[in-house]
Write a protein that holds these residues in place. Structure first.
Motif, PDB file in Angstrom:
ATOM      1  N   ASP A  65       0.683 -10.728  -4.521  1.00 13.20           N
ATOM      2  CA  ASP A  65      -0.166 -11.319  -5.542  1.00 13.20           C
ATOM      3  C   ASP A  65       0.578 -12.398  -6.316  1.00 13.20           C
ATOM      4  N   GLN A  66       1.605 -12.876  -5.733  1.00  8.97           N
ATOM      5  CA  GLN A  66       2.432 -13.896  -6.364  1.00  8.97           C
ATOM      6  C   GLN A  66       2.232 -15.233  -5.659  1.00  8.97           C
ATOM      7  N   ASP A  67       2.878 -16.266  -6.163  1.00  2.00           N
ATOM      8  CA  ASP A  67       2.787 -17.579  -5.538  1.00  2.00           C
ATOM      9  C   ASP A  67       3.484 -17.608  -4.183  1.00  2.00           C
ATOM     10  N   ASP A  68       4.641 -16.989  -4.086  1.00  3.83           N
ATOM     11  CA  ASP A  68       5.394 -16.977  -2.838  1.00  3.83           C
ATOM     12  C   ASP A  68       5.145 -15.640  -2.139  1.00  3.83           C
ATOM     13  N   MET A  69       3.995 -15.541  -1.501  1.00  2.00           N
ATOM     14  CA  MET A  69       3.563 -14.271  -0.929  1.00  2.00           C
ATOM     15  C   MET A  69       4.542 -13.721   0.099  1.00  2.00           C
ATOM     16  N   GLU A  70       5.070 -14.572   0.941  1.00  2.00           N
ATOM     17  CA  GLU A  70       5.949 -14.084   2.006  1.00  2.00           C
ATOM     18  C   GLU A  70       7.211 -13.446   1.432  1.00  2.00           C
ATOM     19  N   THR A  71       7.824 -14.085   0.456  1.00  2.00           N
ATOM     20  CA  THR A  71       9.039 -13.540  -0.147  1.00  2.00           C
ATOM     21  C   THR A  71       8.765 -12.200  -0.823  1.00  2.00           C
ATOM     22  N   VAL A  72       7.674 -12.117  -1.574  1.00  2.00           N
ATOM     23  CA  VAL A  72       7.337 -10.878  -2.266  1.00  2.00           C
ATOM     24  C   VAL A  72       7.037  -9.770  -1.260  1.00  2.00           C
ATOM     25  N   ALA A  73       6.307 -10.091  -0.192  1.00  2.00           N
ATOM     26  CA  ALA A  73       5.980  -9.086   0.820  1.00  2.00           C
ATOM     27  C   ALA A  73       7.235  -8.569   1.505  1.00  2.00           C
ATOM     28  N   VAL A  74       8.173  -9.455   1.786  1.00  2.00           N
ATOM     29  CA  VAL A  74       9.429  -9.047   2.420  1.00  2.00           C
ATOM     30  C   VAL A  74      10.225  -8.143   1.480  1.00  2.00           C
ATOM     31  N   GLU A  75      10.332  -8.542   0.230  1.00  2.00           N
ATOM     32  CA  GLU A  75      11.088  -7.742  -0.735  1.00  2.00           C
ATOM     33  C   GLU A  75      10.440  -6.375  -0.951  1.00  2.00           C
ATOM     34  N   THR A  76       9.123  -6.339  -1.006  1.00  2.00           N
ATOM     35  CA  THR A  76       8.421  -5.074  -1.208  1.00  2.00           C
ATOM     36  C   THR A  76       8.640  -4.146  -0.021  1.00  2.00           C
ATOM     37  N   ALA A  77       8.450  -4.656   1.184  1.00  2.00           N
ATOM     38  CA  ALA A  77       8.629  -3.832   2.387  1.00  2.00           C
ATOM     39  C   ALA A  77      10.062  -3.334   2.505  1.00  2.00           C
ATOM     40  N   ALA A  78      11.008  -4.154   2.128  1.00  2.00           N
ATOM     41  CA  ALA A  78      12.417  -3.776   2.244  1.00  2.00           C
ATOM     42  C   ALA A  78      12.765  -2.594   1.337  1.00  2.00           C
ATOM     43  N   HIS A  79      12.033  -2.438   0.254  1.00  2.00           N
ATOM     44  CA  HIS A  79      12.335  -1.369  -0.700  1.00  2.00           C
ATOM     45  C   HIS A  79      11.413  -0.155  -0.573  1.00  2.00           C
ATOM     46  N   MET A  80      10.567  -0.135   0.444  1.00  2.00           N
ATOM     47  CA  MET A  80       9.677   1.004   0.657  1.00  2.00           C
ATOM     48  C   MET A  80      10.449   2.159   1.279  1.00  2.00           C
ATOM     49  N   THR A  81      10.008   3.355   0.957  1.00  2.00           N
ATOM     50  CA  THR A  81      10.533   4.522   1.661  1.00  2.00           C
ATOM     51  C   THR A  81       9.925   4.524   3.061  1.00  2.00           C
ATOM     52  N   ASP A  82      10.474   5.331   3.944  1.00  2.00           N
ATOM     53  CA  ASP A  82       9.898   5.438   5.282  1.00  2.00           C
ATOM     54  C   ASP A  82       8.429   5.852   5.201  1.00  2.00           C
ATOM     55  N   PHE A  83       8.134   6.822   4.337  1.00  2.00           N
ATOM     56  CA  PHE A  83       6.764   7.305   4.184  1.00  2.00           C
ATOM     57  C   PHE A  83       5.821   6.178   3.763  1.00  2.00           C
ATOM     58  N   GLU A  84       6.223   5.392   2.761  1.00  2.00           N
ATOM     59  CA  GLU A  84       5.388   4.286   2.279  1.00  2.00           C
ATOM     60  C   GLU A  84       5.175   3.241   3.365  1.00  2.00           C
ATOM     61  N   ALA A  85       6.240   2.905   4.068  1.00  2.00           N
ATOM     62  CA  ALA A  85       6.140   1.891   5.126  1.00  2.00           C
ATOM     63  C   ALA A  85       5.241   2.364   6.264  1.00  2.00           C
ATOM     64  N   VAL A  86       5.345   3.627   6.633  1.00  2.00           N
ATOM     65  CA  VAL A  86       4.492   4.177   7.687  1.00  2.00           C
ATOM     66  C   VAL A  86       3.037   4.176   7.239  1.00  2.00           C
ATOM     67  N   LYS A  87       2.795   4.473   5.974  1.00  2.00           N
ATOM     68  CA  LYS A  87       1.435   4.442   5.422  1.00  2.00           C
ATOM     69  C   LYS A  87       0.823   3.050   5.546  1.00  2.00           C
ATOM     70  N   VAL A  88       1.592   2.022   5.197  1.00  2.00           N
ATOM     71  CA  VAL A  88       1.098   0.650   5.296  1.00  2.00           C
ATOM     72  C   VAL A  88       0.884   0.277   6.759  1.00  2.00           C
ATOM     73  N   ALA A  89       1.812   0.653   7.618  1.00  2.00           N
ATOM     74  CA  ALA A  89       1.661   0.377   9.052  1.00  2.00           C
ATOM     75  C   ALA A  89       0.393   1.049   9.590  1.00  2.00           C
ATOM     76  N   ASP A  90       0.105   2.266   9.134  1.00  2.00           N
ATOM     77  CA  ASP A  90      -1.121   2.967   9.522  1.00  2.00           C
ATOM     78  C   ASP A  90      -2.362   2.189   9.088  1.00  2.00           C
ATOM     79  N   LEU A  91      -2.340   1.699   7.867  1.00  2.00           N
ATOM     80  CA  LEU A  91      -3.482   0.913   7.371  1.00  2.00           C
ATOM     81  C   LEU A  91      -3.680  -0.352   8.198  1.00  2.00           C
ATOM     82  N   ILE A  92      -2.594  -0.968   8.600  1.00  2.00           N
ATOM     83  CA  ILE A  92      -2.673  -2.178   9.428  1.00  2.00           C
ATOM     84  C   ILE A  92      -3.330  -1.838  10.764  1.00  2.00           C
ATOM     85  N   CYS A  93      -2.912  -0.756  11.377  1.00  2.00           N
ATOM     86  CA  CYS A  93      -3.498  -0.334  12.658  1.00  2.00           C
ATOM     87  C   CYS A  93      -4.978   0.010  12.493  1.00  2.00           C
TER      88      CYS A  93
END
Length: 100
Positions: A65-93
């Motif tokens: 939700d920021q101006d530099d979406m790619e940077t924010v998305a990368v930083e957010t994903a990098a700090h997710m727990t395995d559980f959180e990242a798997v949850k997002v990957a599930d939503l994508i699928c």
């Protein structure tokens, strides 16, 4: 398949391939998949409020939700727990499944 959501299908399919075809951590795979997801715009789902909401939820979980979406998305994903990242990957699928 009709042309409706063709761009979104193409990019989400590429994101799923990225998520599935690596031995890297799920966070790293999610970071790599972000490139494809961010090529889709929410405007592509005008006329379908349910898909628009689901796509917005994915973007929200990636904190895009920021101006530099790619940077924010990368930083957010990098700090997710395995559980959180798997949850997002599930939503994508799940979202890709709804596009097909």
């Amino acid at each position: 398949m009709d042309d409706k959501y063709a761009n979104a299908r193409e990019h989400f399919f590429a994101a799923i391939r990225t998520l599935a075809a690596s031995s890297d951590s799920v966070q790293t795979r999610l970071i790599d998949a972000n490139t494809n997801i961010l090529d889709v715009t929410i405007d592509e789902f005008d006329g379908d409020p349910e898909l628009k909401f689901k796509f917005a939820k994915i973007l929200d979980l990636l904190a895009v939700d920021q101006d530099d979406m790619e940077t924010v998305a990368v930083e957010t994903a990098a700090h997710m727990t395995d559980f959180e990242a798997v949850k997002v990957a599930d939503l994508i699928c799940d979202f890709y499944y709804e596009l097909t």
